[in-house]
Write a protein that holds these residues in place. Structure first.
Motif, PDB file in Angstrom:
ATOM      1  N   GLY A 159      -3.980   8.351 -14.051  1.00  0.00           N
ATOM      2  CA  GLY A 159      -4.767   9.263 -14.379  1.00  0.00           C
ATOM      3  C   GLY A 159      -6.594   8.353 -13.769  1.00  0.00           C
ATOM      4  O   GLY A 159      -7.093   9.265 -13.143  1.00  0.00           O
ATOM      5  N   VAL A 160      -6.113   7.390 -13.161  1.00  0.00           N
ATOM      6  CA  VAL A 160      -6.922   6.336 -12.544  1.00  0.00           C
ATOM      7  C   VAL A 160      -7.117   5.528 -11.293  1.00  0.00           C
ATOM      8  O   VAL A 160      -6.191   5.133 -10.497  1.00  0.00           O
ATOM      9  N   SER A 161      -8.334   6.291 -10.909  1.00  0.00           N
ATOM     10  CA  SER A 161      -7.961   6.201  -9.117  1.00  0.00           C
ATOM     11  C   SER A 161      -8.024   4.624  -8.942  1.00  0.00           C
ATOM     12  O   SER A 161      -9.529   3.906  -9.013  1.00  0.00           O
ATOM     13  N   LEU A 162      -7.288   3.754  -8.093  1.00  0.00           N
ATOM     14  CA  LEU A 162      -7.550   2.505  -8.461  1.00  0.00           C
ATOM     15  C   LEU A 162      -6.644   2.265  -6.094  1.00  0.00           C
ATOM     16  O   LEU A 162      -5.925   2.545  -5.507  1.00  0.00           O
ATOM     17  N   THR A 163      -6.998   1.089  -5.654  1.00  0.00           N
ATOM     18  CA  THR A 163      -6.888   0.482  -4.387  1.00  0.00           C
ATOM     19  C   THR A 163      -5.310  -0.183  -4.493  1.00  0.00           C
ATOM     20  O   THR A 163      -5.304  -0.956  -5.238  1.00  0.00           O
ATOM     21  N   VAL A 164      -4.292   0.027  -3.719  1.00  0.00           N
ATOM     22  CA  VAL A 164      -3.181  -0.764  -4.031  1.00  0.00           C
ATOM     23  C   VAL A 164      -3.493  -2.236  -3.226  1.00  0.00           C
ATOM     24  O   VAL A 164      -4.564  -2.186  -2.490  1.00  0.00           O
ATOM     25  N   VAL A 165      -3.441  -3.390  -3.335  1.00  0.00           N
ATOM     26  CA  VAL A 165      -3.523  -4.770  -2.710  1.00  0.00           C
ATOM     27  C   VAL A 165      -2.495  -4.997  -2.016  1.00  0.00           C
ATOM     28  O   VAL A 165      -2.584  -4.705  -0.807  1.00  0.00           O
ATOM     29  N   ASP A 166      -1.421  -4.851  -2.439  1.00  0.00           N
ATOM     30  CA  ASP A 166      -0.499  -4.750  -1.366  1.00  0.00           C
ATOM     31  C   ASP A 166       1.167  -4.498  -2.198  1.00  0.00           C
ATOM     32  O   ASP A 166       1.330  -3.463  -3.498  1.00  0.00           O
ATOM     33  N   VAL A 167       2.434  -3.635  -1.421  1.00  0.00           N
ATOM     34  CA  VAL A 167       3.165  -3.349  -1.901  1.00  0.00           C
ATOM     35  C   VAL A 167       4.632  -4.330  -0.793  1.00  0.00           C
ATOM     36  O   VAL A 167       4.548  -4.246   0.021  1.00  0.00           O
ATOM     37  N   SER A 168       5.721  -3.760  -1.656  1.00  0.00           N
ATOM     38  CA  SER A 168       6.503  -4.365  -1.664  1.00  0.00           C
ATOM     39  C   SER A 168       7.560  -3.812  -1.441  1.00  0.00           C
ATOM     40  O   SER A 168       7.640  -2.596  -1.861  1.00  0.00           O
ATOM     41  N   ASP A 169       9.149  -3.801  -1.150  1.00  0.00           N
ATOM     42  CA  ASP A 169      10.378  -3.094  -1.543  1.00  0.00           C
ATOM     43  C   ASP A 169      10.422  -2.346  -3.039  1.00  0.00           C
ATOM     44  O   ASP A 169      11.216  -1.706  -3.076  1.00  0.00           O
ATOM     45  N   SER A 170      10.071  -3.664  -4.004  1.00  0.00           N
ATOM     46  CA  SER A 170      10.077  -3.196  -5.699  1.00  0.00           C
ATOM     47  C   SER A 170       9.094  -3.245  -6.257  1.00  0.00           C
ATOM     48  O   SER A 170       9.662  -2.618  -7.257  1.00  0.00           O
ATOM     49  N   ASP A 171       8.235  -3.496  -6.074  1.00  0.00           N
ATOM     50  CA  ASP A 171       7.051  -3.380  -7.022  1.00  0.00           C
ATOM     51  C   ASP A 171       5.567  -3.128  -5.655  1.00  0.00           C
ATOM     52  O   ASP A 171       5.551  -3.270  -4.282  1.00  0.00           O
TER      53      ASP A 171
END
Length: 212
Positions: A142-154
């Motif tokens: 329920g906490v709005s957060l900004t994504v730093v980076d994303v990969s195929d698994s995490d």
């Protein structure tokens, strides 16, 4: 509709299954007395409706599917949960549009950084990661957060001191399971483009005709 800005941390007082639904009782000192029957409250990211009030404690009901899709099947008295009331029309949207409809769960793989600022990396299944983009928004418990980076698994998010101090994310440990809701805007775009396999794929020309 919620913003992902947690108002308070409440305490689970009871959790059990009745004939068809789960009944969850949560203590929210002071604010619970301001709630009304039928009001929506995001409980660690899950939109639930108030069905009963008992002073500083309020009750909500939950469908079995909700418990299965979230980590709520492990709820028990004493557990802390993030709480947020629905936003009001005309209020500032300081987080992002959060529906309280959890897509699934993610697992904390790593927590790095100083005592004040942390970077948390979560593992999730590909279907969930598909809806997460670098520098986009995501709701975790329920906490709005900004994504730093994303990969195929995490994927990873940054946690500032205020976030760590004001909600349950500051108590996470490696292996903690959290509720995950990806950005609703991305879901609609995916549906429109037919990436889910159920819609009709639009061409570049058709998108231009629609004003994109």
């Amino acid at each position: 509709m919620f913003t992902g800005l947690v108002e308070a941390v409440g305490t689970v007082r009871a959790f059990h299954r009745t004939d068809a639904v789960y009944l969850l009782s949560i203590e929210w000192p002071g604010t619970a007395r301001e709630l009304v029957l039928g009001q929506s409250v995001a409980v660690s990211g899950v939109c639930l409706s108030v069905v009963a009030l008992h002073g500083d404690v309020f009750d909500v009901e939950m469908m079995p599917e909700t418990a299965e899709r979230t980590w709520f099947s492990g709820l028990r008295p004493g557990i802390s949960v993030n709480l947020e009331r629905a936003m009001t029309l005309g209020s500032r949207l300081d987080g992002h549009l959060v529906l309280g409809h959890v897509d699934g769960t993610a697992v904390l793989r790593r927590l790095e950084g100083s005592e004040r600022t942390r970077v948390a990396r979560f593992g999730a299944v590909p279907d969930l990661l598909r809806g997460i983009v670098s520098k986009g928004s995501v709701a975790i418990d329920g906490v709005s957060l900004t994504v730093v980076d994303v990969s195929d698994s995490d994927f990873s998010v940054g946690l500032i001191p205020t976030t760590l101090a004001s909600c349950t994310l500051g108590r996470m440990r490696t292996g903690s399971v959290v509720n995950l809701e990806t950005d609703i805007l991305g879901k609609y775009v995916e549906r429109l483009l037919g990436r889910s396999g159920r819609g009709t794929r639009l061409s570049i020309e058709e998108l231009k005709d629609l004003g994109y």
